[in-house]
Design an enzyme around this catalytic site. Structure first.
Site, PDB file in Angstrom:
ATOM      1  CB  ALA A 248      57.433 -68.860 -77.999  1.00  0.00           C
ATOM      2  NE  ARG A 249      57.438 -62.887 -74.078  1.00  0.00           N
ATOM      3  CZ  ARG A 249      56.877 -62.260 -75.093  1.00  0.00           C
ATOM      4  NH1 ARG A 249      57.223 -62.582 -76.341  1.00  0.00           N
ATOM      5  NH2 ARG A 249      55.967 -61.319 -74.889  1.00  0.00           N
ATOM      6  CG  ASP A 273      62.183 -62.906 -83.197  1.00  0.00           C
ATOM      7  OD1 ASP A 273      62.992 -62.033 -83.547  1.00  0.00           O
ATOM      8  OD2 ASP A 273      60.987 -62.647 -82.917  1.00  0.00           O
ATOM      9  CD  GLU A 278      64.212 -61.064 -76.005  1.00  0.00           C
ATOM     10  OE1 GLU A 278      63.659 -59.941 -76.065  1.00  0.00           O
ATOM     11  OE2 GLU A 278      63.724 -62.082 -76.529  1.00  0.00           O
ATOM     12  CG  HIS A 296      61.727 -59.982 -79.303  1.00  0.00           C
ATOM     13  ND1 HIS A 296      61.579 -60.193 -77.959  1.00  0.00           N
ATOM     14  CD2 HIS A 296      60.496 -60.245 -79.842  1.00  0.00           C
ATOM     15  CE1 HIS A 296      60.333 -60.561 -77.686  1.00  0.00           C
ATOM     16  NE2 HIS A 296      59.659 -60.592 -78.824  1.00  0.00           N
TER      17      HIS A 296
END
Length: 337
Positions: A248-249, A273, A278, A296
């Site tokens: 998701a985030r 991911d 980031e 990601h």
């Protein structure tokens, strides 16, 4: 009468032909700025006057920064539509846009299959301990850790309880895939889905989801209410040895608390991911061979990124040509502008 302007924030990578075709509806423009301060000054100087719609990419945040009240205030008064090329839109302050009469769209379904594929990859990899195996192979230590001890056995997905936090399009696509593996799905949304969308999944409360899940998949949007929803208190409620996957985030989970839970054994493994900061990743995650990490890549395919760009371009086309959006964000649905 001059044509309206259409502002591009970021780059069109794949759907160049479709983007160029918008020139029949308006003048396509791009900013000269490469940072937020210059962008705000460029906007205040009138460079974007006459713009009715803007197309933005995830990476355009490097130019504009977050689309917040300060930036929205600098945009031309005639800007009425902001078309975001992505499913998640935490980079955009929806309240600030709404206050200025700017309608915002996202790309809600084009990402579902590609992201669910990565989600499934991470679930299987984390359950089976594949990262340990791949790491040991590369250092010529077949299924052994750095001390020469055999790796612990992994686990089969069959009969495991998959808990989905946020069963929207990606979560439902994931369920279809894990059904084939024999996993039982429970989920938590603020509101229960219709039976045809549940497709046999069981709706449970948030705390019950934490307590019952063997594998917890995070598929919810990031906003003020969901930031760090998975924190130390949440980890304490989970089963010992739980596996967590996040596509998701990064901000929906407290990474420092996650590292502590991994080190204590409360969490057996994770598949990630997305990350809080980031492209920086917590060193405690990088150092842990039990962790599956990908940079990601949920939508990192040609087909999906092409579909995403085309969807966002369709939003621009409808905005300029018809005065409405194909996929307005839920927070603005039903609002009068």
């Amino acid at each position: 009468m001059s044509q309206p302007k259409i502002l591009l924030l970021g780059e069109i990578t794949h759907a160049k032909k479709e983007w160029s075709a918008l020139s029949s509806l308006g003048e396509l423009i791009t900013p000269k700025s490469t940072n937020r301060e210059d962008f705000i000054n460029e906007a205040k100087g009138g460079a974007f006057d006459g713009t009715i719609a803007a197309f933005r990419t995830f990476h355009s945040i490097a130019i504009t920064g977050r689309i917040d009240a300060e930036l929205v205030a600098a945009l031309p008064s005639g800007l009425r539509f902001l078309c975001h090329n992505g499913a998640g839109y935490d980079q955009v302050d929806i309240s600030a846009c709404t206050s200025r009469g700017i309608r915002v769209s996202n790309v809600p379904t084009a990402v579902d299959d590609a992201t669910a594929d990565v989600n499934l990859f991470l679930i299987i990899g984390a359950l089976r301990g594949f990262n340990r195996g791949m790491t040991s192979l590369r250092r010529n230590a077949w299924l052994k850790d750095a001390s020469g001890n055999p790796h612990p056995l992994g686990h089969d997905p069959q009969e495991k309880v998959l808990g989905i936090l946020g069963m929207g399009g990606i979560g439902r696509a994931l369920k279809k895939r894990t059904d084939a593996l024999g996993m039982k799905t429970i989920y938590h949304n603020r509101n229960r889905l219709a039976p045809e969308l549940e497709d046999g999944a069981e709706w449970v409360g948030f705390e019950e989801l934490l307590k019952r899940s063997d594998v917890l998949s995070l598929n919810l949007p990031l906003n003020a209410n969901t930031r760090h929803i998975i924190n130390k208190a949440a980890f304490d409620k989970m089963k010992d040895g739980v596996v967590i996957v996040n596509t998701a985030r990064g901000g929906v989970m407290d990474e420092a608390a996650l590292v502590d839970a991994l080190n204590s054994g409360k969490v057996a493994s994770v598949g990630l991911d997305v990350y809080e900061d980031e492209p920086n990743v917590h060193p405690g995650l990088v150092a842990n061979e039990a962790v599956m990490l990908v940079p990601h890549m949920g939508t990192y395919t040609y087909e999906t990124q092409y579909k995403m760009e085309c969807w966002a371009i369709d939003n621009v086309r409808m905005a300029v040509g018809e005065g409405k959006l194909k996929s307005i964000v839920p927070e603005q649905a039903g609002k009068e502008f």
